[in-house]
Enzyme design. Sequence first.
Site, PDB file in Angstrom:
ATOM      1  N   CYS A 137       0.830  -1.209   0.000  1.00  0.00           N
ATOM      2  CA  CYS A 137       0.000   0.000   0.000  1.00  0.00           C
ATOM      3  C   CYS A 137       0.865   1.260   0.000  1.00  0.00           C
ATOM      4  O   CYS A 137       1.395   1.663   1.036  1.00  0.00           O
ATOM      5  CB  CYS A 137      -0.932  -0.014   1.210  1.00  0.00           C
ATOM      6  SG  CYS A 137      -1.958   1.467   1.316  1.00  0.00           S
ATOM      7  N   CYS A 140      -0.406   4.132   2.143  1.00  0.00           N
ATOM      8  CA  CYS A 140      -0.160   3.959   3.581  1.00  0.00           C
ATOM      9  C   CYS A 140       1.313   4.195   3.914  1.00  0.00           C
ATOM     10  O   CYS A 140       1.622   4.842   4.898  1.00  0.00           O
ATOM     11  CB  CYS A 140      -0.496   2.534   4.040  1.00  0.00           C
ATOM     12  SG  CYS A 140      -1.963   1.820   3.328  1.00  0.00           S
ATOM     13  N   ASP A 141       2.199   3.639   3.122  1.00  0.00           N
ATOM     14  CA  ASP A 141       3.610   3.562   3.528  1.00  0.00           C
ATOM     15  C   ASP A 141       4.575   4.406   2.696  1.00  0.00           C
ATOM     16  O   ASP A 141       5.751   4.503   3.032  1.00  0.00           O
ATOM     17  CB  ASP A 141       4.074   2.091   3.471  1.00  0.00           C
ATOM     18  CG  ASP A 141       3.266   1.213   4.418  1.00  0.00           C
ATOM     19  OD1 ASP A 141       2.811   1.737   5.445  1.00  0.00           O
ATOM     20  OD2 ASP A 141       3.084   0.023   4.114  1.00  0.00           O
TER      21      ASP A 141
END
Length: 321
Positions: A137, A140-141
């Site tokens: 992701c 997200c990261d």
Amino acid sequence: MPATHETRMLIIGSGPAGLTAAIYAARAGMQPIVVQGMQPGGQLTITTDVENYPGFRDVIQGPWLMEEMQAQAEHVGTRMIWDQIVDVDLSQRPFRAVGDGGDTYVADTLVIATGAQAKWLGVPGEVELGGKGVSACATCDGFFYRGKKVVVIGGGNTAVEEALYLTNHSEDVTLIHRRDSLRAEKILQDRLHANPRISVIWNKRVDRFVGGEGAAGLVGVDLIDTVTGEASHIATDGAFVAIGHKPSTELFVGKLAMDSEGYLLVEAGTPKTAIPGVFAAGDVADKIYRQAVTAAGLGCMAALDAERFLAHEAFASASAA
Ligand code: NDP
């Protein structure tokens, strides 16, 4: 001895969509039951830092966020049950669901929030380096790779979108694809090729994710040429696997309409399925946004729609009497 649980709203799944539906339904006096499933808390419980869920100035942890959401849902009156639904009967109301241990759930309305799982490559190093350089992701990261070198694996819309997104943080993004053409939409391909921060490696598959000495995370990826079989290596700080997601919808095959990839179909702009009283919220019906906050929003919408559905039904039967 198997029990029977009756509720005005049964929620299957305990990620942000399911728990938000529960919070709204409980506050509306619907005494919802959440059946938590195999991964209580959903995908966020396998991520670490969360920086894009609104309301928190500092970085929070995914598992902590889900614990808080669950505690909030319980606090307002939700019953959480640790069970796995193995069968559903949506052919008549009240709907019925059967749990792994034989318990039966009888529900006036149903919210399906079973989520989706990122597909993984299944190669050595992937599990061991998960959260230490290997991710599924970018939203997200990606932030954690500011100024670093990253690779994205895949050739569909998700892979191309992730590569483009990562250029917000990194000047050195490489897309690695197993064939010599992408399946992503043309407009995305055009953007990809026009972006000077992205290069593409064609006809390569990942053989292994390579970690550094000791506790060091990912340092590179071993590749195999899918045409010649030649082995090569690319050094990188982060690798994003973007080869698609799989919605958890096996339970509903033949019972609810799905698209060709198994995502539940809902009325546009709503969580309503074709069966009145059955709602689908979160990643199980959303292959575009897939964010915790959008899943939570859809869970809220499902609870509000379910409440209106029951109120309308009560009004109709009172008028008929
Ligand atoms: P897709 O199934 O479209 O693409 C998956 C990609 O991963 C393909 O290029 C495939 O290669 C590759 N792949 C699959 N398995 C492996 C493997 N084992 N090793 C290496 N590569 C592999 O998934 P997406 O997540 O990209 O998209 C899913 C759906 O969501 C699509 O319908 C897409 O259009 C939609 N979507 C739409 C968006 C938008 O509209 N903005 C954004 C994101 C997704 P190959 O091509 O060789 O099969």
